[in-house]
Motif scaffolding. Structure first.
Motif, mmCIF file in Angstrom:
data_model
loop_
_atom_site.group_PDB
_atom_site.id
_atom_site.type_symbol
_atom_site.label_atom_id
_atom_site.label_comp_id
_atom_site.label_asym_id
_atom_site.label_seq_id
_atom_site.Cartn_x
_atom_site.Cartn_y
_atom_site.Cartn_z
ATOM 1 N N MET A 81 10.095 1.470 -14.168
ATOM 2 C CA MET A 81 8.672 1.743 -13.977
ATOM 3 C C MET A 81 7.918 0.450 -13.684
ATOM 4 O O MET A 81 6.940 0.465 -12.927
ATOM 5 C CB MET A 81 8.106 2.426 -15.226
ATOM 6 N N SER A 82 8.369 -0.660 -14.265
ATOM 7 C CA SER A 82 7.746 -1.951 -13.945
ATOM 8 C C SER A 82 7.939 -2.296 -12.468
ATOM 9 O O SER A 82 7.035 -2.853 -11.824
ATOM 10 C CB SER A 82 8.342 -3.059 -14.816
ATOM 11 N N VAL A 83 9.111 -1.954 -11.934
ATOM 12 C CA VAL A 83 9.373 -2.191 -10.510
ATOM 13 C C VAL A 83 8.400 -1.375 -9.653
ATOM 14 O O VAL A 83 7.832 -1.876 -8.672
ATOM 15 C CB VAL A 83 10.833 -1.827 -10.164
ATOM 16 N N PHE A 84 8.174 -0.126 -10.035
ATOM 17 C CA PHE A 84 7.281 0.729 -9.238
ATOM 18 C C PHE A 84 5.809 0.327 -9.413
ATOM 19 O O PHE A 84 5.009 0.513 -8.497
ATOM 20 C CB PHE A 84 7.501 2.195 -9.593
ATOM 21 N N ILE A 85 5.459 -0.198 -10.580
ATOM 22 C CA ILE A 85 4.091 -0.716 -10.744
ATOM 23 C C ILE A 85 3.885 -1.930 -9.822
ATOM 24 O O ILE A 85 2.829 -2.077 -9.190
ATOM 25 C CB ILE A 85 3.839 -1.089 -12.217
ATOM 26 N N ALA A 86 4.915 -2.780 -9.747
ATOM 27 C CA ALA A 86 4.834 -3.928 -8.821
ATOM 28 C C ALA A 86 4.733 -3.446 -7.376
ATOM 29 O O ALA A 86 3.990 -4.015 -6.572
ATOM 30 C CB ALA A 86 6.055 -4.829 -9.005
ATOM 31 N N LEU A 87 5.469 -2.378 -7.051
ATOM 32 C CA LEU A 87 5.397 -1.815 -5.699
ATOM 33 C C LEU A 87 3.985 -1.330 -5.399
ATOM 34 O O LEU A 87 3.466 -1.571 -4.296
ATOM 35 C CB LEU A 87 6.393 -0.650 -5.569
ATOM 36 N N LEU A 88 3.369 -0.670 -6.363
ATOM 37 C CA LEU A 88 1.998 -0.171 -6.162
ATOM 38 C C LEU A 88 1.050 -1.329 -5.834
ATOM 39 O O LEU A 88 0.228 -1.229 -4.912
ATOM 40 C CB LEU A 88 1.535 0.565 -7.420
ATOM 41 N N LYS A 89 1.177 -2.418 -6.566
ATOM 42 C CA LYS A 89 0.294 -3.557 -6.311
ATOM 43 C C LYS A 89 0.653 -4.265 -5.001
ATOM 44 O O LYS A 89 -0.217 -4.818 -4.325
ATOM 45 C CB LYS A 89 0.344 -4.522 -7.499
ATOM 46 N N ASN A 90 1.950 -4.233 -4.633
ATOM 47 C CA ASN A 90 2.368 -4.876 -3.376
ATOM 48 C C ASN A 90 1.854 -4.141 -2.142
ATOM 49 O O ASN A 90 1.911 -4.690 -1.035
ATOM 50 C CB ASN A 90 3.892 -4.974 -3.320
ATOM 51 N N THR A 91 1.382 -2.897 -2.309
ATOM 52 C CA THR A 91 0.860 -2.173 -1.141
ATOM 53 C C THR A 91 -0.330 -2.903 -0.518
ATOM 54 O O THR A 91 -0.610 -2.728 0.663
ATOM 55 C CB THR A 91 0.420 -0.748 -1.528
ATOM 56 N N THR A 92 -1.011 -3.737 -1.309
ATOM 57 C CA THR A 92 -2.171 -4.460 -0.767
ATOM 58 C C THR A 92 -1.763 -5.489 0.283
ATOM 59 O O THR A 92 -2.596 -5.904 1.090
ATOM 60 C CB THR A 92 -2.939 -5.168 -1.904
ATOM 61 N N VAL A 93 -0.480 -5.913 0.266
ATOM 62 C CA VAL A 93 -0.022 -6.873 1.273
ATOM 63 C C VAL A 93 -0.130 -6.276 2.675
ATOM 64 O O VAL A 93 -0.385 -6.988 3.647
ATOM 65 C CB VAL A 93 1.434 -7.305 0.979
ATOM 66 N N MET B 124 7.085 -8.230 5.864
ATOM 67 C CA MET B 124 6.056 -7.480 6.586
ATOM 68 C C MET B 124 5.897 -8.023 8.010
ATOM 69 O O MET B 124 5.756 -7.262 8.968
ATOM 70 C CB MET B 124 4.723 -7.571 5.837
ATOM 71 N N PHE B 125 5.903 -9.352 8.158
ATOM 72 C CA PHE B 125 5.803 -9.961 9.483
ATOM 73 C C PHE B 125 6.948 -9.476 10.377
ATOM 74 O O PHE B 125 6.742 -9.145 11.550
ATOM 75 C CB PHE B 125 5.862 -11.492 9.376
ATOM 76 N N ASN C 112 4.177 2.720 14.853
ATOM 77 C CA ASN C 112 3.181 3.105 13.848
ATOM 78 C C ASN C 112 3.252 2.088 12.714
ATOM 79 O O ASN C 112 4.257 2.032 11.994
ATOM 80 C CB ASN C 112 3.476 4.516 13.343
ATOM 81 N N PHE C 113 2.211 1.277 12.538
ATOM 82 C CA PHE C 113 2.268 0.203 11.541
ATOM 83 C C PHE C 113 2.329 0.739 10.114
ATOM 84 O O PHE C 113 2.875 0.084 9.227
ATOM 85 C CB PHE C 113 1.063 -0.731 11.708
ATOM 86 N N LEU C 114 1.763 1.911 9.878
ATOM 87 C CA LEU C 114 1.863 2.492 8.537
ATOM 88 C C LEU C 114 3.316 2.801 8.196
ATOM 89 O O LEU C 114 3.793 2.485 7.099
ATOM 90 C CB LEU C 114 1.005 3.757 8.444
ATOM 91 N N VAL C 115 4.029 3.404 9.147
ATOM 92 C CA VAL C 115 5.444 3.731 8.917
ATOM 93 C C VAL C 115 6.258 2.451 8.737
ATOM 94 O O VAL C 115 7.126 2.369 7.853
ATOM 95 C CB VAL C 115 5.994 4.569 10.085
ATOM 96 N N LEU C 116 5.988 1.451 9.580
ATOM 97 C CA LEU C 116 6.722 0.179 9.458
ATOM 98 C C LEU C 116 6.447 -0.489 8.111
ATOM 99 O O LEU C 116 7.352 -1.062 7.496
ATOM 100 C CB LEU C 116 6.317 -0.757 10.600
ATOM 101 N N ALA C 117 5.200 -0.418 7.636
ATOM 102 C CA ALA C 117 4.868 -1.014 6.340
ATOM 103 C C ALA C 117 5.567 -0.279 5.199
ATOM 104 O O ALA C 117 6.016 -0.903 4.230
ATOM 105 C CB ALA C 117 3.354 -0.986 6.127
ATOM 106 N N VAL C 118 5.694 1.044 5.323
ATOM 107 C CA VAL C 118 6.418 1.818 4.303
ATOM 108 C C VAL C 118 7.870 1.368 4.227
ATOM 109 O O VAL C 118 8.429 1.152 3.141
ATOM 110 C CB VAL C 118 6.326 3.327 4.613
ATOM 111 N N TRP C 119 8.496 1.209 5.413
ATOM 112 C CA TRP C 119 9.893 0.757 5.427
ATOM 113 C C TRP C 119 10.028 -0.659 4.870
ATOM 114 O O TRP C 119 10.975 -0.969 4.148
ATOM 115 C CB TRP C 119 10.445 0.829 6.849
ATOM 116 N N ALA C 120 9.084 -1.532 5.207
ATOM 117 C CA ALA C 120 9.143 -2.908 4.693
ATOM 118 C C ALA C 120 9.054 -2.916 3.169
ATOM 119 O O ALA C 120 9.832 -3.600 2.489
ATOM 120 C CB ALA C 120 8.006 -3.730 5.298
ATOM 121 N N LEU C 121 8.119 -2.148 2.619
ATOM 122 C CA LEU C 121 7.983 -2.087 1.166
ATOM 123 C C LEU C 121 9.218 -1.468 0.519
ATOM 124 O O LEU C 121 9.686 -1.927 -0.528
ATOM 125 C CB LEU C 121 6.736 -1.262 0.803
#
Length: 215
Positions: A147-159, A67-68, A83-92
């Motif tokens: 699906m476990s990978v995508f659940i982890a992705l959902l929680k990683n959005t908080t980063v 993310m940094f 656009n930080f939202l777009v950059l965060a999407v690409w990082a995730l």
């Protein structure tokens, strides 16, 4: 409940931000992960080497550092205002793609080797063997881990909250500025995440029942 009804705009923007991060990151991770997963089992040494370096390099780097990089280094390479939202999407997406790739690779290993050899004997190219024979079967066998990978992705959005991207991860700070109870805010954020994870678990059961492999 007043903490929700008194600030509908804040909660709406935070929820939308989380969903954009999740779905945008999931699409990028799925596309890039399938490509890298196929490269990891490719008969071409260069493709295998590139896939291996990508997975080991990105997966072994903390998501915060990824993310940094996107927040402070990538904007220097782009014209105009980033656009930080777009950059965060690409990082995730790029970070999660490494886990998708390894999940796909484990699924590919469950497909009997004889099927790929038979396909090649019929004259199919590597791309045709992967897209028509191997990947469809691999996808059916990796639904739970995927699906476990995508659940982890959902929680990683908080980063992304640490980089000024509006989502459920930073709504606590917004509510704190308004003098609201932080503990109650966190409990409601937890409720939102539990509901979304339960929806993903329901989707997993639906896909498993529909694409169940008869053995």
């Amino acid at each position: 409940m007043n903490i929700i009804t008194d600030y509908p705009d804040l909660w709406r923007d935070a929820l939308v931000g989380t969903l954009v991060l999740f779905f945008g990151g999931a699409v990028i991770a799925l596309i890039l992960g399938v490509i890298v997963g196929a490269m990891r089992v490719s008969p071409i040494p260069v493709a295998r080497a590139v896939g291996t370096v990508y997975v080991n390099w990105i997966r072994n780097t903390p998501l915060t550092l990824v993310m940094f990089f996107f927040a402070f280094c990538v904007p220097l390479l782009l014209p105009g205002r980033a656009n930080f939202l777009v950059l965060a999407v690409w990082a995730l997406g790029i970070y999660t793609a490494t886990y998708v790739a390894e999940t796909i690779r484990s699924g590919i290993n469950t497909v009997p080797v004889g099927q790929a050899e038979a396909a090649r004997a019929l004259g199919l190219t590597f791309g045709q063997v992967m897209s028509l024979i191997v990947l469809p079967q691999a996808a059916r066998s990796v639904i739970p881990p995927m699906m476990s990978v995508f659940i982890a992705l959902l929680k990683n959005t908080t980063v992304a909250a640490g980089f000024s991207v509006v989502n459920l991860g930073n709504i606590r700070a917004e509510m704190s500025e308004n003098g609201e109870n932080q503990l109650l805010t966190i409990v409601w954020v937890m409720v939102f995440f539990v509901v979304m994870v339960l929806l993903l678990a329901w989707l997993q059961r639906v896909l498993e029942n529909r694409w169940r492999v008869a053995r």
